[in-house]
Design an enzyme around this catalytic site. Structure first.
Site, PDB file in Angstrom:
ATOM      1  N   HIS A  24     -10.604  61.307 -16.503  1.00  0.00           N
ATOM      2  CA  HIS A  24      -9.161  61.096 -16.601  1.00  0.00           C
ATOM      3  C   HIS A  24      -8.826  60.429 -17.926  1.00  0.00           C
ATOM      4  O   HIS A  24      -9.684  59.811 -18.572  1.00  0.00           O
ATOM      5  CB  HIS A  24      -8.647  60.248 -15.434  1.00  0.00           C
ATOM      6  N   CYS A  25      -7.571  60.586 -18.354  1.00  0.00           N
ATOM      7  CA  CYS A  25      -7.094  59.879 -19.542  1.00  0.00           C
ATOM      8  C   CYS A  25      -6.049  58.872 -19.077  1.00  0.00           C
ATOM      9  O   CYS A  25      -6.080  58.434 -17.922  1.00  0.00           O
ATOM     10  CB  CYS A  25      -6.526  60.859 -20.569  1.00  0.00           C
ATOM     11  N   VAL A  26      -5.113  58.507 -19.914  1.00  0.00           N
ATOM     12  CA  VAL A  26      -4.150  57.462 -19.560  1.00  0.00           C
ATOM     13  C   VAL A  26      -3.233  57.891 -18.426  1.00  0.00           C
ATOM     14  O   VAL A  26      -2.883  57.087 -17.558  1.00  0.00           O
ATOM     15  CB  VAL A  26      -3.301  57.085 -20.799  1.00  0.00           C
TER      16      VAL A  26
END
Length: 487
Positions: A24-26
């Site tokens: 996942h990213c932000v």
């Protein structure tokens, strides 16, 4: 958020057996799925935590939101047993599903995205400098620093800070490219700085020096090599970085650990340096000039066509991921001719997607989730980040996406015919005028008005017509059934 919510997300993407890898990213879950056809898009769209989803570069991305995405990911890892992976590992897994063209585009994206913050920051600072030093903006034929001389050194320092990223662009690209190709980032920085060394003729002065016949050369045993730098150039450092990384990897596999410090770096940099100045640099510099010349020729000869095509096609290119390749073209244009006429259309395309999303917000009176998503993603697009608006809202309602493309194409024609140019790459949204050459502000503002008004009104109109058409079809079907109950 509870366990059941995450279970429904897993089910919507085809179940845990359909997930090859995940990170996942932000704001987004980034999933590599075995079969994207198994995704239940409607189930995802109706999920209370999901703000949108889209597929790009072999990854299926689910927009969750900052903070919440981390909790969802950890619960998903527990549920599926897939194990936590780094973004790089997931990218490598996703690359297995890409064809050669997609892999090439992905490689360019992997190289340029990490250096984008530095370039955008430099663009914003250059915009501030343009406001301070541009003649005729606030005073007739004079700039702010001409009238208020106490600001002159302040503007000069801003200009120095802003120009650093562009003056040493090969060092930034070298760092990112060598890292992407598997080499040592430090070697990439050295390579980039080597290509812009002060002892070399400034690349921006090459044309004038060529006319005067005053280019210094090295005499390598009878082979004369021009002492020319590659400031602002993209292709030379990209090609040289690839060669450097491959030589380094070749040597590291064959040189004993105790001798690597003495042999690997010196040999890799020496060989790459000679190749860069003798072969790679001149060839890629010529190719870059041909590309730049072709693009400039098109927009000078037929700005109407150029603006229509690029202004209209940029958003569809984002869907494929191919838009990353044009950042290299923008930087090449800035390095070669001092400005770019492509990036202003990118900024307008982003605003158009936001305007269409705002229209969907008006249309979705009874859908609070869609209304909220349209508002937040529209604001995001107006600030330069279009993915939430494009993938989360507009592509779900094709007429909204098409409306945004139409508005962007019209604005592209207007600013191309007017010759609007950007001195740098900045934030592609409402703050975009800071990066536009001051003389082009009036025409660019007209373009901004077009992409704010046209996509919004067109989306509203098409949305209302679609609703009316749906109601009419339902009434017609009911009447048909009443007259022909056997149907």
């Amino acid at each position: 958020m509870n366990r059941e919510s995450v279970e429904r997300i897993v089910e919507a993407v085809g179940g845990k057996e359909n997930i090859s890898a995940a990170t996942h990213c932000v704001t987004r879950l980034r999933l590599v799925l075995k079969d994207e056809d198994k995704v239940n898009q409607r189930m995802l769209d109706e999920h209370e935590l999901v703000k949108g989803s889209f597929s790009t570069n072999g990854q299926f991305q689910v927009v969750i939101g900052q903070g919440t995405v981390d909790k969802v990911y950890k619960e998903m890892v527990t549920l599926t047993g897939i194990g936590e992976l780094s973004k790089e590992e997931v990218k490598n897994e996703a690359a297995k599903n890409l064809n050669p063209l997609q892999r090439a585009i992905k490689t360019l994206a992997d190289i340029f995205i990490p250096i984008l913050p530095a370039i955008v920051t430099a663009g914003l600072l250059m915009g501030i400098n343009n406001v301070l030093t541009g003649a005729g903006i606030f005073y007739d034929d004079k700039s702010i620093v001409d009238v208020h001389t106490q600001w002159k050194d302040f503007a000069s320092m801003i200009n120095l800070i802003a120009n650093t990223a562009f003056a040493f662009l090969p060092a930034l690209i070298g760092w990112s490219a060598v890292t992407r190709f598997g080499g040592s980032p430090l070697f990439g920085i050295v390579l980039g700085l080597m290509l812009v060394h002060p002892d070399l003729l400034n690349a921006w002065s090459y044309g004038e020096a060529l006319k005067k016949g005053s280019i210094d050369t090295w005499n390598l045993f009878g082979l004369h090599v021009e002492k020319v730098g590659y400031q602002g150039q993209v292709l030379p450092v990209l090609a040289a970085s690839f060669v450097l990384a491959k030589i380094e990897l070749f040597l590291r596999k064959r040189i004993p650990d105790g001798f690597q410090l003495l042999i690997v770096a010196p040999v890799a940099l020496l060989v790459t340096g000679f190749l860069a100045f003798i072969v790679i640099g001149p060839i890629t510099f010529a190719i870059g000039n041909v590309i730049t010349g072709a693009v400039v020729w098109l927009f000078k000869t037929a700005p109407f066509i150029g603006g229509l095509v690029y202004g209209g096609l940029y958003a569809p290119l984002v869907i494929t991921g191919m838009h990353h390749t044009f950042l290299a073209v923008d930087l090449q244009l800035i390095g070669s001719v001092g400005s770019t006429f492509l990036w202003p259309m990118v900024a307008l395309s982003n605003i158009a997607q936001g305007s269409a999303a705002f229209a969907i917000m008006i249309l979705s009176k009874n859908d609070e989730k869609l209304k909220g998503l349209s508002l937040t993603s529209g604001i995001s697009a107006w600030l330069g980040i279009t993915e939430p608006a494009m993938f989360g809202v507009n592509l779900r309602f094709r007429f909204a996406f098409i409306s945004a493309v139409i508005g962007s194409a019209i604005a592209g024609v207007v600013i191309s015919v007017a010759g609007v140019k950007a001195a740098s790459v900045g934030i592609g949204g409402i703050p975009a005028p800071l990066s536009i050459v001051p003389q082009s502000w009036p025409a660019f503002i007209i373009g901004m008005i077009i992409v704010i008004v046209v996509p919004f009104l067109l989306t509203l109109t098409l949305g209302k017509l679609q609703k009316k058409s749906t109601v009419t079809s339902t009434v017609a079907a009911t009447e048909s059934f009443q007259h022909n109950p056997k149907n």
